[in-house]
Write a protein that holds these residues in place. Structure first.
Motif, PDB file in Angstrom:
ATOM      1  N   GLN A   3      19.414 -24.612  30.017  1.00 45.86           N
ATOM      2  CA  GLN A   3      20.684 -23.775  30.845  1.00 45.86           C
ATOM      3  C   GLN A   3      21.951 -23.924  30.265  1.00 45.86           C
ATOM      4  OE1 GLN A   3      18.361 -25.864  32.960  1.00 45.86           O
ATOM      5  NE2 GLN A   3      16.874 -24.263  32.515  1.00 45.86           N
ATOM      6  N   LEU A   4      22.780 -22.850  29.979  1.00 43.75           N
ATOM      7  CA  LEU A   4      24.124 -23.075  29.499  1.00 43.75           C
ATOM      8  C   LEU A   4      25.079 -22.224  30.344  1.00 43.75           C
ATOM      9  CD1 LEU A   4      23.076 -22.010  25.959  1.00 43.75           C
ATOM     10  CD2 LEU A   4      23.408 -24.362  26.701  1.00 43.75           C
ATOM     11  N   VAL A   5      26.425 -22.916  30.413  1.00 40.66           N
ATOM     12  CA  VAL A   5      27.220 -22.394  31.427  1.00 40.66           C
ATOM     13  C   VAL A   5      28.490 -22.409  30.660  1.00 40.66           C
ATOM     14  CG1 VAL A   5      28.369 -22.629  33.685  1.00 40.66           C
ATOM     15  CG2 VAL A   5      25.883 -23.062  33.647  1.00 40.66           C
ATOM     16  N   GLU A   6      29.171 -21.060  30.576  1.00 37.60           N
ATOM     17  CA  GLU A   6      30.300 -21.185  29.718  1.00 37.60           C
ATOM     18  C   GLU A   6      31.461 -21.078  30.979  1.00 37.60           C
ATOM     19  OE1 GLU A   6      27.823 -18.125  27.397  1.00 37.60           O
ATOM     20  OE2 GLU A   6      28.109 -18.361  29.215  1.00 37.60           O
ATOM     21  N   SER A   7      32.686 -21.538  30.151  1.00 38.02           N
ATOM     22  CA  SER A   7      33.843 -21.384  31.063  1.00 38.02           C
ATOM     23  C   SER A   7      35.115 -21.500  30.103  1.00 38.02           C
ATOM     24  CB  SER A   7      34.068 -22.619  32.109  1.00 38.02           C
ATOM     25  OG  SER A   7      34.018 -23.793  31.338  1.00 38.02           O
ATOM     26  N   GLY A   8      36.418 -20.956  30.741  1.00 40.14           N
ATOM     27  CA  GLY A   8      37.377 -21.122  29.893  1.00 40.14           C
ATOM     28  C   GLY A   8      37.979 -19.762  29.472  1.00 40.14           C
ATOM     29  N   GLY A   9      37.297 -18.822  29.349  1.00 42.92           N
ATOM     30  CA  GLY A   9      37.817 -17.325  29.231  1.00 42.92           C
ATOM     31  C   GLY A   9      39.020 -17.023  29.931  1.00 42.92           C
ATOM     32  N   GLY A  10      39.538 -15.924  29.451  1.00 39.28           N
ATOM     33  CA  GLY A  10      40.628 -15.362  30.208  1.00 39.28           C
ATOM     34  C   GLY A  10      41.583 -14.567  29.368  1.00 39.28           C
ATOM     35  N   LEU A  11      42.566 -14.240  29.948  1.00 40.42           N
ATOM     36  CA  LEU A  11      43.738 -13.272  29.068  1.00 40.42           C
ATOM     37  C   LEU A  11      44.666 -14.092  28.572  1.00 40.42           C
ATOM     38  CD1 LEU A  11      45.086 -10.381  28.722  1.00 40.42           C
ATOM     39  CD2 LEU A  11      46.056 -10.471  30.637  1.00 40.42           C
ATOM     40  N   VAL A  12      45.157 -13.755  27.275  1.00 37.09           N
ATOM     41  CA  VAL A  12      46.044 -14.692  26.534  1.00 37.09           C
ATOM     42  C   VAL A  12      46.788 -13.524  25.678  1.00 37.09           C
ATOM     43  CG1 VAL A  12      44.618 -15.116  24.533  1.00 37.09           C
ATOM     44  CG2 VAL A  12      46.553 -16.446  24.975  1.00 37.09           C
ATOM     45  N   GLN A  13      47.912 -13.507  25.367  1.00 37.98           N
ATOM     46  CA  GLN A  13      48.828 -13.001  24.413  1.00 37.98           C
ATOM     47  C   GLN A  13      48.345 -13.248  22.891  1.00 37.98           C
ATOM     48  OE1 GLN A  13      53.115 -13.414  25.388  1.00 37.98           O
ATOM     49  NE2 GLN A  13      53.032 -11.684  26.682  1.00 37.98           N
ATOM     50  N   ALA A  14      48.614 -12.313  21.961  1.00 42.92           N
ATOM     51  CA  ALA A  14      48.515 -12.409  20.591  1.00 42.92           C
ATOM     52  C   ALA A  14      49.389 -13.858  20.030  1.00 42.92           C
ATOM     53  CB  ALA A  14      48.890 -11.471  19.870  1.00 42.92           C
TER      54      ALA A  14
END
Length: 127
Positions: A3-14
């Motif tokens: 089982q794999l669980v990702e985290s840490g994504g989001g919105l960021v500026q260039a």
């Protein structure tokens, strides 16, 4: 089963940075190879980075070389993707993947080799 669980994504500026994490369970972590893929709307799933089982050899897709770093912490059963100098073109859903094929020692870039996938995490880079 893994089982794999990702985290840490989001919105960021260039130009900004994000770190993705993928926690694995269900199998001894050191025996599985790990990879990150991404998929943008209307595009095929693309290899981003991978790290082998054993000696931890890493490999990167051409579009992220020099900007992204993959690492694994076998004590924490976690693989990380450090993303720097992010560009709008990096916007996609990022997937963690794993396989436990013992006869494969190198990092594989083909999605079909990976047997286990996380649910994905959205990364959006604004210009």
């Amino acid at each position: 089963q893994v089982q794999l669980v990702e985290s840490g994504g989001g919105l960021v500026q260039a130009g900004g940075s994000l770190r993705l994490s993928c926690a694995a369970s269900g199998r001894t972590f050191s025996t599985i190879a790990m990879g990150w893929f991404r998929q943008a709307p209307g595009k095929e799933r693309e290899f981003v980075a991978g790290v082998s089982r054993g000696d931890g050899t890493t490999r990167y897709g051409d579009s992220v070389k020099g900007r992204f770093t993959i690492s694994r912490d076998n004590a924490k059963n976690t693989v990380y993707l450090e993303m720097n100098s992010l560009e709008p073109e990096d916007t996609a859903v990022y997937y963690c993947a794993a396989h436990g094929r013992a006869y494969i020692m190198m990092v594989i870039t083909t999605p079909s080799v990976y047997d286990y996938w996380g649910q994905g995490t959205q990364v959006t880079v604004s210009s």
